[in-house]
Design an enzyme around this catalytic site. Structure first.
Site, PDB file in Angstrom:
ATOM      1  N   THR A 155      -2.832  -4.130  -3.079  1.00 54.56           N
ATOM      2  CA  THR A 155      -1.689  -4.036  -4.335  1.00 54.56           C
ATOM      3  C   THR A 155      -0.795  -5.167  -4.158  1.00 54.56           C
ATOM      4  OG1 THR A 155      -1.981  -1.502  -4.571  1.00 54.56           O
ATOM      5  CG2 THR A 155      -0.183  -2.635  -5.396  1.00 54.56           C
ATOM      6  N   VAL A 156      -0.036  -5.386  -3.060  1.00 50.08           N
ATOM      7  CA  VAL A 156       0.958  -6.259  -2.961  1.00 50.08           C
ATOM      8  C   VAL A 156       0.313  -7.713  -2.469  1.00 50.08           C
ATOM      9  CG1 VAL A 156       2.877  -7.113  -1.494  1.00 50.08           C
ATOM     10  CG2 VAL A 156       2.541  -4.658  -1.750  1.00 50.08           C
TER      11      VAL A 156
ATOM     12  N   VAL B 275      12.043  -3.576   3.309  1.00 56.40           N
ATOM     13  CA  VAL B 275      12.995  -2.595   3.031  1.00 56.40           C
ATOM     14  C   VAL B 275      13.018  -2.072   1.734  1.00 56.40           C
ATOM     15  CG1 VAL B 275      15.416  -1.828   3.338  1.00 56.40           C
ATOM     16  CG2 VAL B 275      14.604  -3.234   5.348  1.00 56.40           C
TER      17      VAL B 275
ATOM     18  N   GLY C 226      11.431  -3.297  -1.460  1.00 55.11           N
ATOM     19  CA  GLY C 226      10.540  -3.874  -2.494  1.00 55.11           C
ATOM     20  C   GLY C 226      11.257  -5.121  -3.014  1.00 55.11           C
TER      21      GLY C 226
ATOM     22  N   ILE D 137      14.035  -5.429  -4.226  1.00 50.76           N
ATOM     23  CA  ILE D 137      15.732  -5.706  -4.095  1.00 50.76           C
ATOM     24  C   ILE D 137      16.078  -6.639  -2.976  1.00 50.76           C
ATOM     25  CG2 ILE D 137      17.915  -4.395  -3.637  1.00 50.76           C
ATOM     26  CD1 ILE D 137      16.448  -1.799  -4.720  1.00 50.76           C
TER      27      ILE D 137
ATOM     28  N   GLU E 176       1.330   9.447  -1.188  1.00 50.57           N
ATOM     29  CA  GLU E 176       0.034   9.284  -0.697  1.00 50.57           C
ATOM     30  C   GLU E 176      -0.588  10.600  -0.441  1.00 50.57           C
ATOM     31  OE1 GLU E 176      -1.216   6.563  -0.053  1.00 50.57           O
ATOM     32  OE2 GLU E 176       0.501   5.013  -0.132  1.00 50.57           O
TER      33      GLU E 176
ATOM     34  N   ASP F  32       9.507   7.329   6.898  1.00 53.45           N
ATOM     35  CA  ASP F  32       9.382   5.662   6.199  1.00 53.45           C
ATOM     36  C   ASP F  32      11.026   5.215   5.917  1.00 53.45           C
ATOM     37  OD1 ASP F  32       8.018   3.713   4.201  1.00 53.45           O
ATOM     38  OD2 ASP F  32       9.921   4.545   3.165  1.00 53.45           O
TER      39      ASP F  32
ATOM     40  N   LYS G 294      13.511   1.638   7.473  1.00 52.87           N
ATOM     41  CA  LYS G 294      14.189   0.698   6.811  1.00 52.87           C
ATOM     42  C   LYS G 294      15.384   0.769   7.171  1.00 52.87           C
ATOM     43  CE  LYS G 294      10.790   1.526   2.887  1.00 52.87           C
ATOM     44  NZ  LYS G 294      10.810   2.175   1.659  1.00 52.87           N
TER      45      LYS G 294
ATOM     46  N   GLY H 187       5.917  -1.519  -5.359  1.00 54.38           N
ATOM     47  CA  GLY H 187       5.095  -1.968  -6.397  1.00 54.38           C
ATOM     48  C   GLY H 187       4.542  -3.111  -6.353  1.00 54.38           C
TER      49      GLY H 187
END
Length: 432
Positions: A13-14, A132, A134, A136, A190, A201, A205, A302
């Protein structure tokens, strides 16, 4: 300056988003860095697999060495995930004098210090903005934008899955299991959501944020972690009655050169800016001695948001190449790690109890708190359907973690306390 060749590890995806941005924004990137950017080789598991983007099959490879040992590749972008094997790939890339951009929070939280040391030794850049939050730009804001300030607190919603789940539980009055299933069906969670819902998760971060924010080597083991799986719809509804919203919050706070880092379900006052961050969105609140309070908000995951941060790191690498300063921006932590003891950590607490519905029970409980000099800010007392049982909801004033945990132990020993139903941290509104 000649064109730049990229090796991409991963085309999920990324990775697909990175290819799209480089191809679609080539004119913008050319203007920024003065030369073309070419994705020369992409590591994939299968060359024949159908993909969401059109890609020349000749660019694809299943051999990582076609990237790591290619002298024409200047920058390796890692978006494949994993830790130990991926660490070895990045070490090899750095030792081959290739700059690295990664979105891998797990890797950087566990092995970041070692990888940054190797990068500096090889005069290479290692950037990880996308690891951390996405899209931002929080890491660059902390390292560069707030470089002249002393950061005292970092507080944020840094996991979109849990924020989506808690938002829907609050809006629908639904149970955790029901909302988790919806999140999985929509792709926000997930199939195995453990890392998200248990807070792991977010803890990774917060490790990265605290290390950079306090210039102190923070390890994952230094983060106190509690997930959201035990939160009930009753807890959330009681919070609403008291003016609170439930969020999974990461907090890193520094007082007198000592720090505390935690990830836990937290009741936020409805007046707090983070209380209005809903669904899969992330936000990070940063407080500095000079700047005061700042907040960074946006999509925490995303394809294109995360890819935007990755390509921004790529631009930073290329500008450093132009100026001949690659590897110079890596700064070792300035201060030795000093962690707070439990008696040095203070916060308010929400406590929900089931007790015997008898005269004198509440007085017994309040006297126990009074022994530790802890008073109450808010109190609710309600009958329970079961006879002879009452429900008490308390919000304390600030108390040390040590005193509060000692009280919980003593409450469990009281015959009048049938059950400690729930306990959460409480954060007030502005002026954090």
């Amino acid at each position: 300056m000649k064109g730049i060749s990229i090796g991409l590890l991963g085309l999920g995806t990324v990775g697909s988003g990175v290819v799209q941005i480089i191809e679609n924004h080539q004119d913008k990137l050319m203007h920024q860095v003065g030369c073309p950017i070419r994705v020369k080789r992409i590591l994939v598991n299968s060359i024949t697999k159908e993909r969401s983007i059109d890609i020349d099959p000749s660019v694809l490879t299943t051999d990582v060495n076609a990237i790591l040992t290619d002298p024409e590749i200047d920058v390796v972008i890692e978006v494949m995930g994993g830790v130990e094997q991926t660490k070895q790939y990045i070490l090899e890339a750095l030792n081959n004098k290739k700059h690295v951009v990664t979105a891998n929070k797990d890797l950087m939280a566990i092995h970041g210090a070692e990888l940054l040391t190797v990068a500096a030794e090889n005069e290479c850049d290692l950037f990880f903005e996308a690891s951390v939050a996405g899209g931002i730009p929080i890491l660059r804001s902390i390292v560069d934008g707030l470089a002249s300030d002393r950061i005292t607190k970092i507080m944020g919603i840094v996991n979109g899955t849990t924020n989506f789940i808690l938002t829907k539980m609050s809006q629908k009055g639904a149970a955790y299991e029901e909302v988790l299933k919806e999140a999985q069906e929509l792709g926000f969670a997930e199939a195995d959501p453990t890392a998200d819902v248990e807070g792991l998760d977010a803890a990774r971060k917060m490790t990265i944020l605290a290390t950079l924010g306090f210039s102190m080597k923070i390890d994952l083991a230094d983060v106190s972690v509690k997930g959201i799986t035990s939160i009930t719809e009753e807890d959330i509804q009681y919070g609403k009655q008291l003016g609170y919203s439930m969020k999974l919050i990461g907090i890193a706070q520094q007082d007198d050169d000592k720090v505390e880092i935690s990830v836990e379900p937290t009741f936020l006052s409805d007046s707090h800016p983070l209380a209005s961050v809903h669904n899969e969105y992330n936000a990070v609140y940063v407080c500095g001695e000079a700047v005061g309070e700042t907040m960074f908000y946006g999509p925490g995951a995303g394809s294109l948001p995360t890819a935007t941060s990755i390509v921004s790191d790529l631009v930073a690498v290329m500008k450093n190449m132009q100026y001949g300063v690659n590897g110079k921006s890596i700064i070792s932590p300035q201060y030795p790690k000093k962690l707070k003891e439990p008696q040095e950590m203070f916060s308010k607490h929400f406590l929900r109890l089931h007790v015997s519905d008898e005269i004198g029970v509440f007085a017994e409980i309040t006297s126990l708190f009074a022994e530790h000099n802890i008073s109450f800010e808010k109190i609710l007392q309600l009958p329970v359907i079961k006879r002879e049982v009452a429900e008490i909801v308390l919000v304390t004033h600030h108390a040390s973690k040590q005193d509060y945990e000692d009280i919980l132990v003593r409450l469990r020993d009281l015959k009048s306390v049938k059950e400690i139903k729930s306990s959460y941290r409480v954060e007030r509104g502005s002026n954090i």
